[in-house]
Design an enzyme around this catalytic site. Sequence first.
Site, PDB file in Angstrom:
ATOM      1  N   ARG A 106     -25.289  -4.996   6.173  1.00 36.89           N
ATOM      2  CA  ARG A 106     -24.112  -5.263   5.351  1.00 36.89           C
ATOM      3  C   ARG A 106     -23.615  -6.664   5.699  1.00 36.89           C
ATOM      4  O   ARG A 106     -23.845  -7.159   6.805  1.00 36.89           O
ATOM      5  CB  ARG A 106     -23.001  -4.251   5.646  1.00 36.89           C
ATOM      6  CG  ARG A 106     -23.374  -2.798   5.409  1.00 36.89           C
ATOM      7  CD  ARG A 106     -22.206  -1.895   5.790  1.00 36.89           C
ATOM      8  NE  ARG A 106     -22.488  -0.482   5.526  1.00 36.89           N
ATOM      9  CZ  ARG A 106     -22.940   0.382   6.441  1.00 36.89           C
ATOM     10  NH1 ARG A 106     -23.149  -0.038   7.698  1.00 36.89           N
ATOM     11  NH2 ARG A 106     -23.162   1.641   6.128  1.00 36.89           N
ATOM     12  N   LYS A 133     -19.842   0.357  10.101  1.00 38.76           N
ATOM     13  CA  LYS A 133     -18.559   0.922   9.704  1.00 38.76           C
ATOM     14  C   LYS A 133     -17.991   1.788  10.829  1.00 38.76           C
ATOM     15  O   LYS A 133     -18.720   2.525  11.481  1.00 38.76           O
ATOM     16  CB  LYS A 133     -18.717   1.759   8.432  1.00 38.76           C
ATOM     17  CG  LYS A 133     -19.016   0.934   7.186  1.00 38.76           C
ATOM     18  CD  LYS A 133     -19.059   1.817   5.961  1.00 38.76           C
ATOM     19  CE  LYS A 133     -19.243   1.001   4.684  1.00 38.76           C
ATOM     20  NZ  LYS A 133     -19.277   1.853   3.479  1.00 38.76           N
ATOM     21  N   HIS A 145     -25.235  -7.861  -0.655  1.00 35.28           N
ATOM     22  CA  HIS A 145     -25.619  -6.451  -0.579  1.00 35.28           C
ATOM     23  C   HIS A 145     -26.928  -6.186  -1.311  1.00 35.28           C
ATOM     24  O   HIS A 145     -27.625  -5.201  -1.004  1.00 35.28           O
ATOM     25  CB  HIS A 145     -24.506  -5.592  -1.178  1.00 35.28           C
ATOM     26  CG  HIS A 145     -24.316  -4.287  -0.459  1.00 35.28           C
ATOM     27  ND1 HIS A 145     -23.818  -4.208   0.831  1.00 35.28           N
ATOM     28  CD2 HIS A 145     -24.568  -3.005  -0.835  1.00 35.28           C
ATOM     29  CE1 HIS A 145     -23.766  -2.944   1.204  1.00 35.28           C
ATOM     30  NE2 HIS A 145     -24.215  -2.195   0.219  1.00 35.28           N
ATOM     31  N   ARG A 170     -29.772  -5.933   1.025  1.00 37.22           N
ATOM     32  CA  ARG A 170     -29.792  -4.638   1.726  1.00 37.22           C
ATOM     33  C   ARG A 170     -30.447  -3.573   0.836  1.00 37.22           C
ATOM     34  O   ARG A 170     -31.286  -2.795   1.301  1.00 37.22           O
ATOM     35  CB  ARG A 170     -28.362  -4.246   2.081  1.00 37.22           C
ATOM     36  CG  ARG A 170     -28.175  -2.895   2.753  1.00 37.22           C
ATOM     37  CD  ARG A 170     -26.714  -2.794   3.193  1.00 37.22           C
ATOM     38  NE  ARG A 170     -26.281  -1.431   3.471  1.00 37.22           N
ATOM     39  CZ  ARG A 170     -26.404  -0.827   4.652  1.00 37.22           C
ATOM     40  NH1 ARG A 170     -26.997  -1.461   5.657  1.00 37.22           N
ATOM     41  NH2 ARG A 170     -25.948   0.393   4.848  1.00 37.22           N
ATOM     42  N   HIS A 220     -26.505   4.792   7.574  1.00 39.12           N
ATOM     43  CA  HIS A 220     -25.842   5.757   6.693  1.00 39.12           C
ATOM     44  C   HIS A 220     -25.538   7.028   7.478  1.00 39.12           C
ATOM     45  O   HIS A 220     -26.412   7.584   8.138  1.00 39.12           O
ATOM     46  CB  HIS A 220     -26.737   6.118   5.500  1.00 39.12           C
ATOM     47  CG  HIS A 220     -26.815   5.034   4.473  1.00 39.12           C
ATOM     48  ND1 HIS A 220     -27.842   4.955   3.559  1.00 39.12           N
ATOM     49  CD2 HIS A 220     -25.986   3.993   4.194  1.00 39.12           C
ATOM     50  CE1 HIS A 220     -27.650   3.904   2.781  1.00 39.12           C
ATOM     51  NE2 HIS A 220     -26.534   3.313   3.145  1.00 39.12           N
ATOM     52  N   TYR A 237     -31.802   5.615  -3.216  1.00 39.48           N
ATOM     53  CA  TYR A 237     -32.987   4.766  -3.388  1.00 39.48           C
ATOM     54  C   TYR A 237     -34.169   5.537  -3.957  1.00 39.48           C
ATOM     55  O   TYR A 237     -35.118   4.936  -4.459  1.00 39.48           O
ATOM     56  CB  TYR A 237     -33.357   4.112  -2.046  1.00 39.48           C
ATOM     57  CG  TYR A 237     -32.273   3.199  -1.565  1.00 39.48           C
ATOM     58  CD1 TYR A 237     -32.067   1.955  -2.154  1.00 39.48           C
ATOM     59  CD2 TYR A 237     -31.403   3.598  -0.557  1.00 39.48           C
ATOM     60  CE1 TYR A 237     -31.031   1.133  -1.752  1.00 39.48           C
ATOM     61  CE2 TYR A 237     -30.368   2.776  -0.142  1.00 39.48           C
ATOM     62  CZ  TYR A 237     -30.193   1.552  -0.749  1.00 39.48           C
ATOM     63  OH  TYR A 237     -29.163   0.746  -0.343  1.00 39.48           O
TER      64      TYR A 237
END
Length: 300
Positions: free
Chosen positions: A148, A172, A244, A247, A270, A279
């Site tokens: 990110r 995150k 992004h 990514r 994730h 994806y």
Amino acid sequence: MNWNHALKDYQDYLKIERGLSVNSIKSYSQDIQMLITYADENDLKEGPISITKDLLQQFVYEMAKKVNPRSQARIISGLKGFFNYLVFEDYRNDNPMDLIESPKIGRKLPDTLSLKEINALISAIDLSKPEGERNRAILETLYGCGLRVSELIGLKLSDLFFEEGFIKVTGKGDKQRFVPISEINKKYINIYRNEIRIHQKIQEPFQDFLFLNRRGAQLTRAMVFTIVKRLAEDIGLKKNISPHTFRHSFATHLLENGADLRAIQQMLGHESITTTEVYMHVNRKHLAKVLGEFHPRTNS
């Protein structure tokens, strides 16, 4: 309890209990602030403890006139989380958002770049300028490690474990993970830090940050967006891309070449596999190949 008091308590909960980042807390707060503004503008006497489903339904209806369905769904989701917190803390007995439905929206598939397009973007970098080597290292790292943009600008020299073949990434909620790094990625980072960065006058307290601006301070998210946008313009790329996009391309290319979805999930950081599963919808051409290669009864 008034609205501002409730919002402040919720922000503290998101930071301390949930461990969310500043950006995530800001995003959640914006949804609630919209409701607070609506309550002020319409002189509503009800506070967060007493507001009813009908009033919230009217707020959602008014928002639907101003924002697209995706934004509307995000606002509803944010408010559900806020009122769930109030129920959790025993401020309310019910969540008035429970019976309010979100608009039906299709799954938005991420944009991707082909390897040819990525190579064209990197080739367009002007290496005659000092920031050229930095920008090449940035693009190689965005694509090579699937970071990110916030993770990229927060990357530090002390996070580089090149001998072991990994970098430490802070994602995150300040959650850390180790991501493998390729030899070519290491090569361009080393060129930047040993030939360009070493000659910079670095400001306090940015000595440990890897990517710096011309003033020797930490690079900003906006600057990385600008770098990517300008390169896209330089090569006449018609796609609407951002940092992004690299990514997304990282994950898509790994999946198309047979990588395990769980491994991609770990590298991307994730929390849920369902986030990574988006994806699977990007390009299904490789699925028939996987079936033919790995299913035991394909040729029976």
